[in-house]
Each structure stands twice: as C-alpha cells, then as structure tokens.
Design a protein around this motif. Structure first.
Motif, mmCIF file in Angstrom:
data_model
loop_
_atom_site.group_PDB
_atom_site.id
_atom_site.type_symbol
_atom_site.label_atom_id
_atom_site.label_comp_id
_atom_site.label_asym_id
_atom_site.label_seq_id
_atom_site.Cartn_x
_atom_site.Cartn_y
_atom_site.Cartn_z
ATOM 1 N N SER A 169 0.855 -1.138 0.007
ATOM 2 C CA SER A 169 0.177 -0.052 0.167
ATOM 3 C C SER A 169 0.809 1.169 0.146
ATOM 4 O O SER A 169 1.950 1.301 0.642
ATOM 5 N N LEU A 170 0.510 2.116 -0.692
ATOM 6 C CA LEU A 170 1.093 3.661 -0.737
ATOM 7 C C LEU A 170 0.461 4.731 -0.996
ATOM 8 O O LEU A 170 -0.828 4.540 -1.352
ATOM 9 N N SER A 171 0.850 5.831 -0.974
ATOM 10 C CA SER A 171 -0.070 7.046 -1.210
ATOM 11 C C SER A 171 -0.280 7.175 -2.718
ATOM 12 O O SER A 171 0.284 6.810 -3.524
ATOM 13 N N LYS A 172 -1.418 7.857 -3.049
ATOM 14 C CA LYS A 172 -1.655 8.359 -4.341
ATOM 15 C C LYS A 172 -0.467 8.891 -5.181
ATOM 16 O O LYS A 172 -0.161 8.934 -6.154
ATOM 17 N N GLU A 173 -0.103 9.825 -4.310
ATOM 18 C CA GLU A 173 1.269 10.761 -4.938
ATOM 19 C C GLU A 173 2.214 9.912 -5.244
ATOM 20 O O GLU A 173 3.020 10.113 -6.386
ATOM 21 N N ASP A 174 2.773 8.944 -4.359
ATOM 22 C CA ASP A 174 3.842 7.643 -4.718
ATOM 23 C C ASP A 174 3.478 6.866 -5.773
ATOM 24 O O ASP A 174 4.462 6.319 -6.181
ATOM 25 N N VAL A 175 2.024 6.619 -6.045
ATOM 26 C CA VAL A 175 1.763 5.740 -7.098
ATOM 27 C C VAL A 175 2.447 6.437 -8.206
ATOM 28 O O VAL A 175 2.843 5.820 -9.321
#
Length: 211
Positions: A169-175
């Motif tokens: 799981s990760l942040s939308k920005e890091d996607v």
C-alpha cells in the motif's frame, strides 16, 4: 506419404503437394489426373503470389497480425532469427524446445510476410516492420501470451530467469512516482537494447496495477 511427411517434418503446403503427387501417380481416370494437376498448379501460383507479396511488404496486415499474436512462439522465433548463429529451423527448434514442424510452419509465415529473409547463410530478420499500438484489440492477447509463458518458466525453474512479485500500500502521490520510475526503467532498457549485439533472446514483462 503421410509417414514421409512426418519423417521430413514437411509443412502443410509441402505435405499437401506430396499427397497430390501420390494421388496423381495412382489416378485411374483422366478427370482425377486433371484435378490433381489443377490443384498443384494453384499451389505453385499461390507460392509465386506470396513471394511477390512479401517482397514489397512494409508492414503486417490485420490478418497477419492475428496469426503473429496467436502464440508466443511466433515473435520468439522471429526475434531468434536476429541472432546470426540462430539461422536455421533445426537450431531454433532445439533452443526453444519446439517441434521442427511448428518452427518450419512459423518460418514459412515469417518469410511470406517479409519478417525474415532467406540468404545463403540461412535466415535473418527481414525489412517488414511490426508495431502494435496500445489501442489495438490484439494488445490484450499479446500481454496474456507472454505472461502465460512467464508462468511456464516459473513452473520449470529455468536457471538465469528473474522474477519479482509483491503487493503493498502507498499514497496516491507515490503511485505516480513509481509509475514514472518504471517508465524510465523501460526507456533506459530500450536504449541499451537498441545498440546491443544480438546474442540471446530475453523477455521483459511488467505490471503495476491497483486492487
């Protein structure tokens, strides 16, 4: 005749022509002989037309693309012929673990479409270009084909292969950052491959998606 075709690993056209020859020699009527001669003449004309066709071809028709992307071994055999040492049906058959009949039939298709050429030394990559856009309905099949092949390689524990799978799981920005990083990786690998000497054939597949 059937056993002869199997022994010499004849293609479909070669097998049919041999059977016509046998049928002609055994024909008991003028009508049957005429029929055999007519079919043989049609086959010869078809081969001549195909030679004209791939000698001036610049890219693949939709019909040819459907065949090319029907199985992993079409593009595999195609790219194998870019390696100078892999210039014959027998060598590629041994390398890929495919029957000589399959390799021979695919080689004929590649010749007919201009994707490979025949020289005194053997076969080599031809002048016909092949490009599949992301919008093509065949792109889905292309992805499935090579991912299925990757699963087969994993099951057989082939030495030298590299595989990586994970879920996180990760942040939308890091996607976005990860996508950019993977895109740059593809671009850099393509730049390396562009000027690289043809010695081995490798497959690269990449996936990054949301659950």
């Amino acid at each position: 005749a059937v056993r002869v075709n199997q022994f010499f690993s004849h293609t479909e056209d070669e097998s049919r022509y041999l059977l016509l020859l046998v049928q002609l020699s055994r024909a008991g009527s003028v009508d049957l002989k005429d029929h055999c001669l007519s079919e043989m003449a049609k086959m010869k004309q078809r081969l001549l037309d195909l030679k004209k066709r791939f000698s001036v071809k610049d890219d693949l028709s939709l019909e040819d693309q459907l065949i090319y992307y029907s199985s992993w071994y079409y593009s595999a055999i195609h790219i194998m012929y870019s390696i100078p040492q892999m210039n014959s049906v027998e060598k590629i058959s041994n390398k890929l673990g495919l029957s000589s009949v399959i390799v021979k039939n695919v080689t004929e298709f590649l010749l007919e479409t201009g994707l490979i050429e025949q020289t005194q030394e053997g076969f080599r990559i031809g002048k016909t270009q092949i490009y599949l856009s992301n919008e093509s309905p065949l792109m889905k099949r292309h992805h499935h084909t090579w991912r299925n092949k990757a699963c087969n390689v994993i099951d057989n524990h082939l030495e030298g292969s590299f595989h990586f799978s994970t879920v996180y799981s990760l942040s939308k920005e890091d996607v976005t950052k990860v996508k950019d990083l993977l895109t740059k990786c593809i671009e850099k690998s393509r730049a390396i491959v562009k000027d690289s000497k043809e010695e081995e054939v490798h497959v690269l597949t990449m996936d990054f998606f949301e659950l």
